[in-house]
Design an enzyme around this catalytic site. Structure first.
Site, PDB file in Angstrom:
ATOM      1  N   ASP A  36      51.565  34.008 -79.362  1.00  0.00           N
ATOM      2  CA  ASP A  36      52.122  32.736 -78.894  1.00  0.00           C
ATOM      3  C   ASP A  36      51.129  31.979 -78.008  1.00  0.00           C
ATOM      4  O   ASP A  36      50.279  32.585 -77.356  1.00  0.00           O
ATOM      5  CB  ASP A  36      53.423  33.024 -78.115  1.00  0.00           C
ATOM      6  CG  ASP A  36      54.284  31.774 -77.972  1.00  0.00           C
ATOM      7  OD1 ASP A  36      54.062  30.791 -78.700  1.00  0.00           O
ATOM      8  OD2 ASP A  36      55.197  31.796 -77.113  1.00  0.00           O
ATOM      9  N   ASN A  94      49.374  28.939 -79.040  1.00  0.00           N
ATOM     10  CA  ASN A  94      48.338  28.150 -79.722  1.00  0.00           C
ATOM     11  C   ASN A  94      48.428  26.662 -79.369  1.00  0.00           C
ATOM     12  O   ASN A  94      47.417  26.013 -79.123  1.00  0.00           O
ATOM     13  CB  ASN A  94      48.480  28.280 -81.244  1.00  0.00           C
ATOM     14  CG  ASN A  94      48.176  29.676 -81.740  1.00  0.00           C
ATOM     15  OD1 ASN A  94      47.715  30.519 -80.980  1.00  0.00           O
ATOM     16  ND2 ASN A  94      48.451  29.921 -83.009  1.00  0.00           N
ATOM     17  N   ARG A 143      47.539  20.330 -81.843  1.00  0.00           N
ATOM     18  CA  ARG A 143      48.072  21.703 -81.844  1.00  0.00           C
ATOM     19  C   ARG A 143      47.414  22.577 -82.905  1.00  0.00           C
ATOM     20  O   ARG A 143      47.167  23.765 -82.696  1.00  0.00           O
ATOM     21  CB  ARG A 143      49.590  21.670 -82.079  1.00  0.00           C
ATOM     22  CG  ARG A 143      50.396  21.099 -80.933  1.00  0.00           C
ATOM     23  CD  ARG A 143      51.883  21.031 -81.321  1.00  0.00           C
ATOM     24  NE  ARG A 143      52.393  22.323 -81.713  1.00  0.00           N
ATOM     25  CZ  ARG A 143      52.843  23.251 -80.857  1.00  0.00           C
ATOM     26  NH1 ARG A 143      52.897  22.994 -79.577  1.00  0.00           N
ATOM     27  NH2 ARG A 143      53.262  24.419 -81.298  1.00  0.00           N
ATOM     28  N   HIS A 181      45.929  26.652 -83.559  1.00  0.00           N
ATOM     29  CA  HIS A 181      46.233  27.601 -84.642  1.00  0.00           C
ATOM     30  C   HIS A 181      44.939  28.061 -85.318  1.00  0.00           C
ATOM     31  O   HIS A 181      44.793  29.218 -85.695  1.00  0.00           O
ATOM     32  CB  HIS A 181      47.153  26.956 -85.687  1.00  0.00           C
ATOM     33  CG  HIS A 181      48.510  26.577 -85.151  1.00  0.00           C
ATOM     34  ND1 HIS A 181      49.276  27.427 -84.393  1.00  0.00           N
ATOM     35  CD2 HIS A 181      49.237  25.430 -85.267  1.00  0.00           C
ATOM     36  CE1 HIS A 181      50.430  26.818 -84.079  1.00  0.00           C
ATOM     37  NE2 HIS A 181      50.417  25.613 -84.587  1.00  0.00           N
ATOM     38  N   ASN A 205      60.436  28.698 -87.260  1.00  0.00           N
ATOM     39  CA  ASN A 205      59.271  27.805 -87.243  1.00  0.00           C
ATOM     40  C   ASN A 205      59.272  26.800 -88.405  1.00  0.00           C
ATOM     41  O   ASN A 205      58.575  25.788 -88.355  1.00  0.00           O
ATOM     42  CB  ASN A 205      57.950  28.594 -87.246  1.00  0.00           C
ATOM     43  CG  ASN A 205      57.653  29.326 -85.950  1.00  0.00           C
ATOM     44  OD1 ASN A 205      56.999  30.369 -85.953  1.00  0.00           O
ATOM     45  ND2 ASN A 205      58.100  28.796 -84.806  1.00  0.00           N
ATOM     46  N   TRP A 206      60.096  27.048 -89.440  1.00  0.00           N
ATOM     47  CA  TRP A 206      60.212  26.075 -90.537  1.00  0.00           C
ATOM     48  C   TRP A 206      60.710  24.731 -90.023  1.00  0.00           C
ATOM     49  O   TRP A 206      60.466  23.694 -90.643  1.00  0.00           O
ATOM     50  CB  TRP A 206      61.179  26.575 -91.618  1.00  0.00           C
ATOM     51  CG  TRP A 206      60.652  27.681 -92.482  1.00  0.00           C
ATOM     52  CD1 TRP A 206      61.123  28.970 -92.530  1.00  0.00           C
ATOM     53  CD2 TRP A 206      59.575  27.618 -93.440  1.00  0.00           C
ATOM     54  NE1 TRP A 206      60.403  29.703 -93.445  1.00  0.00           N
ATOM     55  CE2 TRP A 206      59.452  28.902 -94.017  1.00  0.00           C
ATOM     56  CE3 TRP A 206      58.703  26.609 -93.850  1.00  0.00           C
ATOM     57  CZ2 TRP A 206      58.491  29.197 -94.992  1.00  0.00           C
ATOM     58  CZ3 TRP A 206      57.750  26.904 -94.818  1.00  0.00           C
ATOM     59  CH2 TRP A 206      57.651  28.188 -95.383  1.00  0.00           C
TER      60      TRP A 206
HETATM   61  C1  IPE Z   1      57.469  33.034 -81.796  1.00  0.00           C
HETATM   62  O1  IPE Z   1      56.895  31.982 -81.109  1.00  0.00           O
HETATM   63  C2  IPE Z   1      57.046  32.998 -83.233  1.00  0.00           C
HETATM   64  C3  IPE Z   1      55.656  33.331 -83.489  1.00  0.00           C
HETATM   65  C4  IPE Z   1      54.767  33.687 -82.597  1.00  0.00           C
HETATM   66  C5  IPE Z   1      55.251  33.280 -84.860  1.00  0.00           C
HETATM   67  P1  IPE Z   1      57.678  30.603 -80.886  1.00  0.00           P
HETATM   68  O2  IPE Z   1      56.754  29.732 -80.114  1.00  0.00           O
HETATM   69  O3  IPE Z   1      58.179  30.086 -82.168  1.00  0.00           O
HETATM   70  O4  IPE Z   1      58.919  31.080 -80.006  1.00  0.00           O
HETATM   71  P2  IPE Z   1      59.790  30.287 -78.958  1.00  0.00           P
HETATM   72  O5  IPE Z   1      60.207  29.027 -79.617  1.00  0.00           O
HETATM   73  O6  IPE Z   1      58.893  30.011 -77.786  1.00  0.00           O
HETATM   74  O7  IPE Z   1      60.906  31.205 -78.593  1.00  0.00           O
HETATM   75  C1  IPE Z   2      52.242  30.447 -81.816  1.00  0.00           C
HETATM   76  O1  IPE Z   2      51.826  29.370 -81.043  1.00  0.00           O
HETATM   77  C2  IPE Z   2      52.053  30.215 -83.296  1.00  0.00           C
HETATM   78  C3  IPE Z   2      53.291  29.948 -84.039  1.00  0.00           C
HETATM   79  C4  IPE Z   2      54.497  30.036 -83.558  1.00  0.00           C
HETATM   80  C5  IPE Z   2      53.150  29.575 -85.423  1.00  0.00           C
HETATM   81  P1  IPE Z   2      52.769  28.132 -80.778  1.00  0.00           P
HETATM   82  O2  IPE Z   2      52.528  27.126 -81.854  1.00  0.00           O
HETATM   83  O3  IPE Z   2      54.176  28.538 -80.587  1.00  0.00           O
HETATM   84  O4  IPE Z   2      52.161  27.585 -79.405  1.00  0.00           O
HETATM   85  P2  IPE Z   2      52.983  27.061 -78.160  1.00  0.00           P
HETATM   86  O5  IPE Z   2      53.955  28.145 -77.790  1.00  0.00           O
HETATM   87  O6  IPE Z   2      53.664  25.814 -78.576  1.00  0.00           O
HETATM   88  O7  IPE Z   2      51.948  26.852 -77.111  1.00  0.00           O
HETATM   89 MG    MG Z   3      55.265  29.142 -78.992  1.00  0.00          MG
END
Ligand code: IPE
Ligand code: IPE
Ligand code: MG
Length: 250
Positions: A14, A16, A27, A31, A62-63
């Site tokens: 988490d 990115n 963003r 990734h 995430n979808w």
């Molecule tokens: C969890 O991270 C999913 C992945 C790392 C793939 P999210 O960023 O989606 O989780 P929340 O929304 O902070 O709970």
């Molecule tokens: C984790 O990073 C990757 C995925 C969930 C795909 P995030 O995209 O959730 O990054 P933050 O949490 O918004 O910083």
């Molecule tokens: Mg996140």
């Protein structure tokens, strides 16, 4: 480094987006750099001799992110699978995917299916990618599978126990999850391996995923090695069990 190495490590990768935002970058740049961390952590895990590494790369939830971010993530996943193919094949890594894989676009599913198939008999380390994955969804799917067996008359309801359910999950063949790491300072599970995490040691680190490289992993492994895993027993009982299994000195 301690000798008490986990057999199976799971990582909620988490941070990115925040990593990129503080650098005034889109963003997706987070990734992209995060994919470099995946490479380094996978390589280090293999070198350390872990049996299993499970990476939460994309959740069922995430979808619902903006369509352009989802599309860019799918493209990055494809690039990753194509770029890492040689490394996975050369290092005896078995690639495995858990989650609602059918929902992934063919541009991801095709290289994913091919690499899972071609690496299926590797014995070095199992690298599991949790893609379109949710722990609840995975439990619901297992419940449907078992219910169908009961309906077909091939399974008695009384025969369903922790072992049966655990083996029906897509992680059923993996060693128990010993260590669960989450980066970025968030302290929640976000629907990852709900069942499997029952006795995992949890380590939360503030580092954002794009900055999480092997030295950060080593620190988490040290934290893990310093924990006492009691599984419901007392410390005294654990000490007894250890002296039972260890040969007496001399
Ligand atoms: C969890 O991270 C999913 C992945 C790392 C793939 P999210 O960023 O989606 O989780 P929340 O929304 O902070 O709970
Ligand atoms: C984790 O990073 C990757 C995925 C969930 C795909 P995030 O995209 O959730 O990054 P933050 O949490 O918004 O910083
Ligand atoms: Mg996140």
């Amino acid at each position: 480094m301690s000798t008490s190495l986990p057999r199976h490590v799971g990582i909620i990768m988490d941070g990115n987006g925040r990593w990129a935002q503080v650098r005034r970058q889109p963003r997706i740049e987070g990734h992209r750099v995060g994919a470099e961390s995946v490479r380094d952590i996978t390589r280090a895990s293999r070198q350390l001799g872990l049996e299993a590494l499970t990476l939460y790369a994309f959740s069922s939830q995430n979808w619902s992110r903006p369509a352009d971010e989802v599309a860019a993530l799918m493209q990055l996943l494809r690039d990753y699978l194509i770029d890492e193919r040689a490394e996975i094949m050369d290092n005896q890594i078995r690639l495995h995917a858990i989650g609602d894989i059918e929902r992934l676009p063919p541009l991801v599913r095709d290289p994913l299916d091919a690499l899972c198939r071609d690496s299926a008999d590797h014995r070095g380390m199992t690298l599991t990618l949790a893609l379109s994955y949710g722990g609840r969804e995975s439990l619901a799917r297992a419940a449907r599978t078992l219910a169908a067996q009961v309906a077909a008359g091939t399974l008695r309801p009384e025969a369903i126990d922790v072992d049966t359910l655990g083996k029906t999950l897509p992680t059923g063949e993996l060693p128990p999850l010993d260590l669960l790491i989450r980066t970025s300072g968030e302290q929640r599970i976000s629907n990852f391996m709900l069942w499997e995490a029952a006795y995992a040691e949890l380590v939360f680190v503030d580092v954002m995923w794009p900055d999480f490289r092997r030295n950060e992993l080593y620190k988490c492994l040290e934290a893990y090695a310093a924990r006492e895993r009691r599984f419901g027993l007392t410390s005294a009982q654990l000490a007894e069990t250890e002296s039972d299994v260890e040969p007496t000195a001399g």
